[in-house]
Design a protein around this motif. Structure first.
Motif, short mmCIF file in Angstrom:
data_model
loop_
_atom_site.label_atom_id
_atom_site.label_comp_id
_atom_site.label_asym_id
_atom_site.label_seq_id
_atom_site.Cartn_x
_atom_site.Cartn_y
_atom_site.Cartn_z
N ALA A 203 11.34 7.25 1.20
CA ALA A 203 11.79 7.27 2.59
C ALA A 203 10.81 6.58 3.51
CB ALA A 203 12.01 8.72 3.04
N GLY A 204 9.53 6.55 3.11
CA GLY A 204 8.52 5.91 3.94
C GLY A 204 8.64 4.40 3.99
N THR A 205 9.44 3.80 3.09
CA THR A 205 9.63 2.35 3.12
C THR A 205 10.80 1.95 4.00
OG1 THR A 205 11.14 2.32 1.22
CG2 THR A 205 8.77 2.23 0.75
N ILE B 130 18.06 9.49 -0.15
CA ILE B 130 18.40 8.09 0.14
C ILE B 130 17.16 7.21 -0.06
CG2 ILE B 130 19.11 6.49 1.95
CD1 ILE B 130 20.80 8.76 3.12
N GLY B 131 16.02 7.66 0.45
CA GLY B 131 14.80 6.88 0.29
C GLY B 131 14.42 6.70 -1.17
N ALA B 132 14.56 7.76 -1.96
CA ALA B 132 14.22 7.68 -3.38
C ALA B 132 15.15 6.71 -4.11
CB ALA B 132 14.29 9.07 -4.01
N LEU B 133 16.42 6.73 -3.74
CA LEU B 133 17.38 5.82 -4.38
C LEU B 133 17.01 4.37 -4.10
CD1 LEU B 133 20.01 5.32 -5.92
CD2 LEU B 133 21.24 5.55 -3.75
N LEU C 20 0.85 -1.19 0.00
CA LEU C 20 0.00 0.00 0.00
C LEU C 20 0.88 1.24 0.00
CD1 LEU C 20 -2.61 -1.30 2.54
CD2 LEU C 20 -3.20 -0.44 0.28
N VAL C 21 0.98 1.88 -1.16
CA VAL C 21 1.87 3.03 -1.31
C VAL C 21 1.40 4.19 -0.42
CG1 VAL C 21 2.83 4.68 -2.96
CG2 VAL C 21 2.41 2.32 -3.66
N GLY C 22 0.10 4.34 -0.24
CA GLY C 22 -0.42 5.42 0.59
C GLY C 22 0.12 5.36 2.01
N LEU C 23 0.30 4.15 2.54
CA LEU C 23 0.86 4.02 3.89
C LEU C 23 2.32 4.45 3.91
CD1 LEU C 23 -0.67 0.61 5.09
CD2 LEU C 23 -1.50 2.94 5.51
N ASP C 24 3.05 4.15 2.84
CA ASP C 24 4.45 4.58 2.78
C ASP C 24 4.54 6.11 2.71
OD1 ASP C 24 5.44 2.00 2.85
OD2 ASP C 24 5.35 1.77 0.68
N ILE C 25 3.62 6.74 1.99
CA ILE C 25 3.61 8.20 1.94
C ILE C 25 3.32 8.76 3.32
CG2 ILE C 25 2.43 10.20 0.96
CD1 ILE C 25 1.91 8.50 -1.54
N ALA C 26 2.38 8.17 4.05
CA ALA C 26 2.09 8.62 5.41
C ALA C 26 3.31 8.45 6.30
CB ALA C 26 0.90 7.84 5.97
N ARG C 27 4.04 7.34 6.15
CA ARG C 27 5.26 7.15 6.95
C ARG C 27 6.31 8.19 6.60
NH1 ARG C 27 4.09 1.64 5.47
NH2 ARG C 27 3.26 0.51 7.27
N CYS C 28 6.41 8.53 5.33
CA CYS C 28 7.36 9.56 4.90
C CYS C 28 7.00 10.90 5.53
CB CYS C 28 7.36 9.66 3.37
SG CYS C 28 8.53 10.85 2.71
N LEU C 29 5.73 11.24 5.55
CA LEU C 29 5.29 12.49 6.17
C LEU C 29 5.58 12.49 7.66
CD1 LEU C 29 1.86 13.04 4.36
CD2 LEU C 29 4.02 14.23 3.92
N ALA C 30 5.38 11.35 8.32
CA ALA C 30 5.67 11.26 9.75
C ALA C 30 7.16 11.48 10.01
CB ALA C 30 5.24 9.90 10.29
N PRO D 283 2.25 9.15 -12.55
CA PRO D 283 2.47 9.98 -11.35
C PRO D 283 2.47 9.16 -10.07
CG PRO D 283 0.28 10.37 -12.28
CD PRO D 283 1.04 9.57 -13.28
N ARG D 284 1.75 8.04 -10.06
CA ARG D 284 1.77 7.19 -8.87
C ARG D 284 3.15 6.56 -8.67
NH1 ARG D 284 -2.16 4.40 -10.21
NH2 ARG D 284 -1.19 2.47 -10.93
N GLU D 285 3.76 6.15 -9.76
CA GLU D 285 5.11 5.59 -9.66
C GLU D 285 6.12 6.65 -9.24
OE1 GLU D 285 8.18 2.67 -10.00
OE2 GLU D 285 6.01 2.64 -9.67
N ALA D 286 5.95 7.86 -9.76
CA ALA D 286 6.85 8.95 -9.38
C ALA D 286 6.71 9.27 -7.90
CB ALA D 286 6.56 10.19 -10.23
N LEU D 287 5.48 9.28 -7.40
CA LEU D 287 5.25 9.55 -5.98
C LEU D 287 5.80 8.44 -5.12
CD1 LEU D 287 4.00 11.53 -4.00
CD2 LEU D 287 1.81 10.36 -4.27
#
Length: 407
Positions: free
Chosen positions: A330-332, A366-369, A23-33, A320-324
């Protein structure tokens, strides 16, 4: 119920076993946290006019609460998600989670050694995972009911019990404190910056969220709406009650003095209300006060962020979903990057400054890499391998097949 398969991503090839259906949305939430916690650590909470800065107002108390709620989601997904595991399989999954919790707690102790000036959350985080394990067999309704009761009762009990406990003596737990196990346990559970007993309410709510169909757009909307409503309502009620409690009869104070005293921590407290303070402190919603209203406000904001992130990902097209996914990579690997952030706050690695953008850039890059090459973070791999080994040892048989409770 409308389903949103776009809320997930599927990696092929040799990486598919680890990332398929994530679930990518959860990874985005983790990144925001993660970014929120970095902001509260790096930026000055007050501006030149002593007004609360926007970053502190937005992330103070909420970023760490979002991490805790997401931890509950992780526990729920690891134990079956909507279709809860039972019997030996549940025991095996809980054993794996317990190993993960212990390793995270030990890492937190190690990170307490460098002079970072931060209240490191990881040891508390590990304790929270352990406290959540007895509730892994419950469904979403039972978890929500328990979380509500927990958020009401435990802050009151904490307020009554803490005056009898040793005072907090450390910013962060470290290995040297193992020599005083009673004091360390009191700090981890009740008196510390992230007291695990009140904070268990976050994990219970997160577990309830993780038992829902998070790929359903209706569920995502409910999470966003209910989270916002809870955050706003708890804030409003807290302010009304604080104003009501400011009466001339409170310990001989004037109404104005009482009101000022209760509103004197706009940037937050230090994990709990003042030891031995009057009962009116239980009415505030200050960040890191662990009152019922603080828990409700920050839980609501966390649930809203989770729902919003899931909705956002579901509304995007494939490109755009893959780009996000890569941008929020970093959220992963928040365990690795949070640990790196703690080390970067020491003089030996990064001279002290308020350049939040540089800290954020390093972590995001680092997360993006790692996300671009579809790799897990080094600490995630190490902890995950140990947890998986423990799970398999207890299971003693091949993993359950899809359709019998796996998410």
């Amino acid at each position: 119920m409308a389903r949103v398969p776009e809320a997930t991503t599927r990696f092929g090839g040799r990486f598919g076993g680890r990332f398929e259906g994530r679930l990518v949305g959860l990874d985005i939430a983790r990144c925001l946290a993660l970014l929120g916690m970095v902001a509260t650590h790096v930026l000055d909470p007050f501006g030149p006019d002593r007004e609360l800065e926007p970053a502190q107002w937005l992330a103070g108390g909420r970023a760490s609460a979002l991490f805790a709620v997401l931890a509950g989601v992780t526990v729920a997904l690891a134990t079956g998600g909507r279709q809860r595991f039972a019997g030996r399989e549940l025991g095996a999954r809980c054993t794996g989670l317990a190993v993960r919790a212990l390793l995270v707690a030990l890492l937190g102790l190690a990170l307490g050694v460098p002079d970072s000036g931060l209240a490191v959350i990881l040891t508390y985080y590990g304790v929270l995972f352990l406290l959540a394990l007895p509730f892994t067999a419950l469904g979403p309704r039972a978890l929500l009911a328990l979380a509500g009761a927990w958020a009401v009762v435990v802050p009151v009990l904490s307020h009554l019990v803490r005056p009898e406990l040793p005072e907090r003596g450390w910013e962060s737990p470290d290995p040297g404190q193992l020599a005083e196990p009673g004091r360390l346990l009191a700090e981890l559970l009740l008196t510390g910056y992230y007291p695990a007993l009140p904070w268990l309410a976050y994990l219970l709510v997160g577990m309830a969220v993780g038992r829902l169909d998070l790929r359903a757009r209706t569920v995502q909307r409910v999470l966003l709406g209910a989270g916002l409503a809870t955050a706003v309502l708890s804030t409003v009620v807290s302010r009304l009650l604080v104003a009501w409690a400011a009466t001339p009869t409170v310990e001989g104070e004037t109404a104005a003095a009482t009101a000022a005293r209760l509103a004197d921590a706009p940037a937050g407290l230090y994990g709990t209300t003042p030891t031995g303070g009057s009962w009116q402190w239980l009415l505030v919603a200050h960040p890191h006060s662990a009152t019922t209203f603080d828990l409700a406000q920050t839980t609501g904001s966390a649930v809203a962020v989770i729902g919003g992130c899931l909705l956002l990902v579901g509304a995007l097209g494939e490109l755009p979903r893959e780009a996000l996914r890569v941008l929020a990579g970093a959220g992963t690997m928040t365990l690795t990057l949070y640990s790196l952030h703690v080390l970067l706050r020491t003089d030996a690695l990064w001279p002290p400054d308020d350049a939040f953008h540089w800290h954020a850039l390093v972590l995001l890059a680092i997360g993006a890499l790692y996300a671009a090459v579809r790799r897990r973070g080094p600490l995630e791999r190490a902890v995950g391998a140990a947890a998986t080994a423990a799970t398999r040892l207890v299971r003693g048989s091949p993993e359950v097949s899809p359709g019998t409770g796996r998410r």
